[in-house]
Design a protein around this motif. Structure first.
Motif, PDB file in Angstrom:
ATOM      1  N   LEU A  16       0.787  -1.385   0.133  1.00  0.00           N
ATOM      2  CA  LEU A  16      -0.163  -0.093  -0.197  1.00  0.00           C
ATOM      3  C   LEU A  16       0.919   1.321   0.167  1.00  0.00           C
ATOM      4  O   LEU A  16       0.636   2.132  -0.619  1.00  0.00           O
ATOM      5  CB  LEU A  16      -0.805  -0.071   1.107  1.00  0.00           C
ATOM      6  N   ALA A  17       1.949   1.324   0.778  1.00  0.00           N
ATOM      7  CA  ALA A  17       2.769   2.328   0.765  1.00  0.00           C
ATOM      8  C   ALA A  17       3.341   2.676  -0.607  1.00  0.00           C
ATOM      9  O   ALA A  17       3.560   3.826  -1.005  1.00  0.00           O
ATOM     10  CB  ALA A  17       4.138   2.093   1.956  1.00  0.00           C
ATOM     11  N   LEU A  18       3.728   1.540  -1.279  1.00  0.00           N
ATOM     12  CA  LEU A  18       4.351   1.611  -2.585  1.00  0.00           C
ATOM     13  C   LEU A  18       3.213   2.252  -3.409  1.00  0.00           C
ATOM     14  O   LEU A  18       3.614   3.230  -4.386  1.00  0.00           O
ATOM     15  CB  LEU A  18       5.023   0.619  -3.096  1.00  0.00           C
ATOM     16  N   ALA A  19       2.198   1.633  -3.593  1.00  0.00           N
ATOM     17  CA  ALA A  19       0.882   2.298  -4.465  1.00  0.00           C
ATOM     18  C   ALA A  19       0.657   3.708  -4.074  1.00  0.00           C
ATOM     19  O   ALA A  19       0.646   4.450  -5.117  1.00  0.00           O
ATOM     20  CB  ALA A  19      -0.183   1.385  -4.134  1.00  0.00           C
ATOM     21  N   GLU A  20       0.763   4.098  -2.528  1.00  0.00           N
ATOM     22  CA  GLU A  20       0.731   5.635  -2.628  1.00  0.00           C
ATOM     23  C   GLU A  20       1.673   6.409  -3.243  1.00  0.00           C
ATOM     24  O   GLU A  20       1.393   7.439  -3.742  1.00  0.00           O
ATOM     25  CB  GLU A  20       0.381   5.764  -1.104  1.00  0.00           C
ATOM     26  N   SER A  21       2.946   5.750  -3.220  1.00  0.00           N
ATOM     27  CA  SER A  21       3.838   6.802  -3.680  1.00  0.00           C
ATOM     28  C   SER A  21       3.866   6.540  -5.149  1.00  0.00           C
ATOM     29  O   SER A  21       4.734   6.886  -6.020  1.00  0.00           O
ATOM     30  CB  SER A  21       5.389   6.571  -2.994  1.00  0.00           C
ATOM     31  N   HIS A  22       3.367   5.372  -5.696  1.00  0.00           N
ATOM     32  CA  HIS A  22       3.428   4.699  -6.852  1.00  0.00           C
ATOM     33  C   HIS A  22       4.825   4.764  -7.344  1.00  0.00           C
ATOM     34  O   HIS A  22       5.603   5.080  -8.239  1.00  0.00           O
ATOM     35  CB  HIS A  22       2.733   5.612  -7.971  1.00  0.00           C
ATOM     36  N   SER A  90       1.059  13.399  -8.849  1.00  0.00           N
ATOM     37  CA  SER A  90      -0.105  14.236  -9.073  1.00  0.00           C
ATOM     38  C   SER A  90      -1.256  13.459  -9.929  1.00  0.00           C
ATOM     39  O   SER A  90      -2.460  13.722  -9.861  1.00  0.00           O
ATOM     40  CB  SER A  90       0.523  15.400  -9.985  1.00  0.00           C
ATOM     41  N   LEU A  91      -0.665  12.565 -10.860  1.00  0.00           N
ATOM     42  CA  LEU A  91      -1.801  11.891 -11.421  1.00  0.00           C
ATOM     43  C   LEU A  91      -2.760  10.927 -10.643  1.00  0.00           C
ATOM     44  O   LEU A  91      -3.842  10.782 -10.821  1.00  0.00           O
ATOM     45  CB  LEU A  91      -1.053  10.879 -12.725  1.00  0.00           C
ATOM     46  N   MET A  92      -1.950  10.458  -9.643  1.00  0.00           N
ATOM     47  CA  MET A  92      -2.628   9.742  -8.573  1.00  0.00           C
ATOM     48  C   MET A  92      -3.925  10.555  -8.016  1.00  0.00           C
ATOM     49  O   MET A  92      -5.095  10.080  -7.757  1.00  0.00           O
ATOM     50  CB  MET A  92      -2.143   8.890  -7.587  1.00  0.00           C
ATOM     51  N   ALA A  93      -3.442  11.734  -7.574  1.00  0.00           N
ATOM     52  CA  ALA A  93      -4.053  12.646  -6.926  1.00  0.00           C
ATOM     53  C   ALA A  93      -5.382  13.086  -7.793  1.00  0.00           C
ATOM     54  O   ALA A  93      -6.761  13.241  -7.375  1.00  0.00           O
ATOM     55  CB  ALA A  93      -3.614  13.764  -6.196  1.00  0.00           C
ATOM     56  N   PHE A  94      -5.220  13.385  -8.882  1.00  0.00           N
ATOM     57  CA  PHE A  94      -6.083  13.742  -9.888  1.00  0.00           C
ATOM     58  C   PHE A  94      -7.207  12.916 -10.393  1.00  0.00           C
ATOM     59  O   PHE A  94      -8.229  13.170 -10.355  1.00  0.00           O
ATOM     60  CB  PHE A  94      -5.463  14.508 -11.331  1.00  0.00           C
TER      61      PHE A  94
END
Length: 133
Positions: A16-22, A90-94
């Motif tokens: 999950l941590a890696l996914a959050e930071s992608h 930024s893409l993850m947030a958008f």
């Protein structure tokens, strides 16, 4: 049962941590399937052209609001004017909530609720570099 939950928590936390930071954890093949939701407005790949939304070749690493020949909203232009670049974060947030990330955007899509789907789409988008000029 508590031991199993503890083991699962320890196993999933790094993922999950890696996914959050992608950190490259998205699956481009799964992202291609999720991207079907985007195809009504966006094109990607060879011969892609702007539609209702900009074509997305080379989006990863591109400054926000800077696709030539596309008419962005003032909000998206302002987001790019502050130096924001479309990177994984930024893409993850958008993609989660476009109107929260860029208030005033013309993008009508509500977003992708599942973090894994967002990571997969980002991984898919990253497989399409900007065309050579």
């Amino acid at each position: 049962m508590k031991t199993l939950i503890g083991i699962l928590a320890l196993t999933l936390t790094p993922t999950l941590a890696l996914a959050e930071s992608h950190g490259g954890t998205g699956d481009p093949d799964a992202g291609e399937k999720v991207f079907r939701k985007c195809k009504a407005c966006h094109a990607i790949g060879e011969g892609a052209e702007n539609k209702v939304g900009p074509e997305l070749n080379g989006i990863v690493g591109r400054q926000v609001g800077h696709e030539p020949d596309f008419s962005y909203s003032d909000a998206m232009k302002a987001k790019g004017a502050d130096g924001t670049v479309w990177d994984a974060e930024s893409l993850m947030a958008f993609l989660e909530k476009p109107k929260d990330y860029v208030p005033g955007t013309k993008m009508a899509f509500a977003g992708l609720r599942k973090e894994e789907e967002r990571a997969d789409v980002v991984a898919y988008l990253a497989t399409f570099p900007a065309p050579a000029e």
